[in-house]
Design an enzyme around this catalytic site. Structure first.
Site, PDB file in Angstrom:
ATOM      1  CB  SER A 102      -0.845  -0.017   1.280  1.00  0.00           C
ATOM      2  OG  SER A 102      -1.484   1.220   1.494  1.00  0.00           O
ATOM      3  CE1 TYR A 153      -4.148  -2.087   5.147  1.00  0.00           C
ATOM      4  CE2 TYR A 153      -3.318   0.108   4.632  1.00  0.00           C
ATOM      5  CZ  TYR A 153      -3.844  -1.106   4.219  1.00  0.00           C
ATOM      6  OH  TYR A 153      -4.070  -1.338   2.876  1.00  0.00           O
TER       7      TYR A 153
HETATM    8  N1  LIG Z   1      -8.672  -0.365  -1.416  1.00  0.00           N
HETATM    9  C1  LIG Z   1      -7.626   0.431  -1.131  1.00  0.00           C
HETATM   10  O1  LIG Z   1      -7.748   1.661  -1.025  1.00  0.00           O
HETATM   11  C2  LIG Z   1      -6.256  -0.195  -0.959  1.00  0.00           C
HETATM   12  C3  LIG Z   1      -5.139   0.667  -1.032  1.00  0.00           C
HETATM   13  C4  LIG Z   1      -3.866   0.125  -0.870  1.00  0.00           C
HETATM   14  C5  LIG Z   1      -3.718  -1.233  -0.649  1.00  0.00           C
HETATM   15  N2  LIG Z   1      -4.821  -2.038  -0.575  1.00  0.00           N
HETATM   16  C6  LIG Z   1      -4.603  -3.461  -0.361  1.00  0.00           C
HETATM   17  O2  LIG Z   1      -5.124  -4.171  -1.456  1.00  0.00           O
HETATM   18  C7  LIG Z   1      -5.413  -5.511  -1.050  1.00  0.00           C
HETATM   19  C8  LIG Z   1      -6.788  -5.910  -1.569  1.00  0.00           C
HETATM   20  O3  LIG Z   1      -7.741  -5.070  -0.949  1.00  0.00           O
HETATM   21  P1  LIG Z   1      -9.099  -4.591  -1.635  1.00  0.00           P
HETATM   22  O4  LIG Z   1      -9.120  -3.130  -1.527  1.00  0.00           O
HETATM   23  O5  LIG Z   1      -9.282  -5.244  -2.952  1.00  0.00           O
HETATM   24  O6  LIG Z   1     -10.130  -5.147  -0.530  1.00  0.00           O
HETATM   25  P2  LIG Z   1     -11.398  -6.108  -0.610  1.00  0.00           P
HETATM   26  O7  LIG Z   1     -11.980  -6.081   0.765  1.00  0.00           O
HETATM   27  O8  LIG Z   1     -12.246  -5.746  -1.780  1.00  0.00           O
HETATM   28  O9  LIG Z   1     -10.772  -7.562  -0.905  1.00  0.00           O
HETATM   29  C9  LIG Z   1     -10.036  -8.279   0.058  1.00  0.00           C
HETATM   30  C10 LIG Z   1     -10.231  -9.762  -0.212  1.00  0.00           C
HETATM   31  O10 LIG Z   1      -9.386 -10.481   0.700  1.00  0.00           O
HETATM   32  C11 LIG Z   1     -10.123 -11.610   1.179  1.00  0.00           C
HETATM   33  N3  LIG Z   1      -9.573 -12.077   2.469  1.00  0.00           N
HETATM   34  C12 LIG Z   1      -9.659 -11.464   3.680  1.00  0.00           C
HETATM   35  N4  LIG Z   1      -9.106 -12.243   4.631  1.00  0.00           N
HETATM   36  C13 LIG Z   1      -8.634 -13.366   3.998  1.00  0.00           C
HETATM   37  C14 LIG Z   1      -7.957 -14.524   4.442  1.00  0.00           C
HETATM   38  N5  LIG Z   1      -7.642 -14.721   5.742  1.00  0.00           N
HETATM   39  N6  LIG Z   1      -7.627 -15.468   3.531  1.00  0.00           N
HETATM   40  C15 LIG Z   1      -7.956 -15.317   2.217  1.00  0.00           C
HETATM   41  N7  LIG Z   1      -8.614 -14.229   1.744  1.00  0.00           N
HETATM   42  C16 LIG Z   1      -8.952 -13.264   2.627  1.00  0.00           C
HETATM   43  C17 LIG Z   1     -11.559 -11.094   1.314  1.00  0.00           C
HETATM   44  O11 LIG Z   1     -12.502 -12.163   1.388  1.00  0.00           O
HETATM   45  C18 LIG Z   1     -11.672 -10.245   0.051  1.00  0.00           C
HETATM   46  O12 LIG Z   1     -12.134 -11.029  -1.042  1.00  0.00           O
HETATM   47  C19 LIG Z   1      -5.265  -5.536   0.473  1.00  0.00           C
HETATM   48  O13 LIG Z   1      -3.995  -6.105   0.804  1.00  0.00           O
HETATM   49  C20 LIG Z   1      -5.288  -4.061   0.840  1.00  0.00           C
HETATM   50  O14 LIG Z   1      -4.609  -3.799   2.041  1.00  0.00           O
HETATM   51  C21 LIG Z   1      -6.080  -1.544  -0.742  1.00  0.00           C
END
Ligand SMILES: NC(=O)c1ccc[n+]([C@@H]2O[C@H](COP(=O)([O-])OP(=O)(O)OC[C@H]3O[C@@H](n4cnc5c(N)ncnc54)[C@H](O)[C@@H]3O)[C@@H](O)[C@H]2O)c1
Length: 260
Positions: free
Chosen positions: A138, A151
């Site tokens: 991130s 985080y």
């Molecule tokens: N959305 C943002 O603004 C953002 C920004 C920077 C980084 N991220 C990172 O991107 C990644 C994806 O996030 P997103 O925004 O797509 O979120 P999201 O909530 O849409 O997707 C996360 C997915 O991870 C799965 N998950 C959660 N716990 C799990 C586990 N123990 N085992 C297997 N799967 C599991 C969930 O079921 C979900 O499908 C994360 O690592 C998040 O920290 C997101």
């Protein structure tokens, strides 16, 4: 140069939603076989049906779950070439009210999930003659978010892990990168989306991150943390050198920043 995706087998953790889903779709579009690996069986099964992918239940925090995943994917697809270690959760809890359970949950998914995933995939990738790993960090892996310290800690850990793993994995024919997205319009933002839009904060689309991940897969470089910001091309973050000991003493090999 170049990395052909048709015929390659990609495991996408957190592929049921958001960035993982968009990347699974982009990989399918580029001809890869995709395994959506997620703890959410209902959403993961539907995502796999939608994309012509397969679904495997995975809890990224569990080494046994990783072992089962590798066995199943190897049996069904013949091997694994690409791992997108992306599953993650947000934090958002002030330190004074952080419960032990919240702390363990955030670190288990965001850090253990990437460590156990990399460990489980190195052998299978090596057996295919090499491969690709991308882990989702991130912007919070490169800058401090005072409102989300745990985080921030978890995402800094992902960047450090990727940079430290890169030289060893390079010898095994495996590249590894961290992807560092800014705010992206996914369910992870939850209630914050309306507020962010009100503040005029541009949000990335999950497809923007997917394109950056496919860019990482295409190149032969390794060990980078790719900043993905709204309206910009992905940029490999340049880390400043850390001062060595005074007096011109040369630190031993293992204590120098790897130059790749
Ligand atoms: N959305 C943002 O603004 C953002 C920004 C920077 C980084 N991220 C990172 O991107 C990644 C994806 O996030 P997103 O925004 O797509 O979120 P999201 O909530 O849409 O997707 C996360 C997915 O991870 C799965 N998950 C959660 N716990 C799990 C586990 N123990 N085992 C297997 N799967 C599991 C969930 O079921 C979900 O499908 C994360 O690592 C998040 O920290 C997101």
């Amino acid at each position: 140069m170049g990395y052909d995706l048709p015929g390659k087998v990609a495991v996408v953790t957190g592929g049921a939603s958001g960035i993982g889903y968009a990347t699974a779709r982009a990989l399918r579009g580029a001809g890869a076989q995709v395994v959506i690996a997620d703890i959410d069986e209902r959403a993961g099964g539907k995502a796999a049906d939608d994309l012509g992918a397969t679904f495997a239940t995975l809890d990224v925090t569990s080494p046994a779950s990783w072992q089962r995943l590798v066995e199943t994917v190897t049996k069904v697809h013949g091997g694994i070439d690409i791992g997108f270690l992306n599953a993650g959760v947000s934090g958002g809890t002030p330190i004074a009210s952080l419960t032990d359970a919240d702390y363990r949950r955030i670190m288990a998914i965001n850090v253990d999930g990437v460590v156990f995933g990399a460990r489980a995939l190195v052998g299978p990738l090596e057996r295919r003659g090499g491969g690709r790993i991308v882990a989702t960090s991130s912007l919070a892996g490169l800058v401090a978010l005072p409102k989300d310290p745990v985080y921030t800690a978890s995402k800094h850990a992902v960047v450090g892990l990727v940079r430290a793993l890169a030289p060893d994995l390079a010898e095994r024919g495996i590249t590894i990168h961290a992807i560092c997205p800014g705010l992206t319009d996914t369910p992870l933002l939850d209630g914050a989306k309306a507020y962010l839009e009100e503040q005029g904060m541009p949000l990335l689309r999950p497809e923007d991150i997917a394109a950056a991940v496919l860019g990482c897969l295409a190149g032969d470089e390794t060990g980078h943390a790719w900043v993905v910001q709204a309206g910009r091309e992905p940029i490999a973050y340049r880390f400043r050198g850390v001062p060595g000991p005074a007096g011109g003493v040369k630190p031993p090999e293992g204590f120098r920043d790897p130059k790749i």
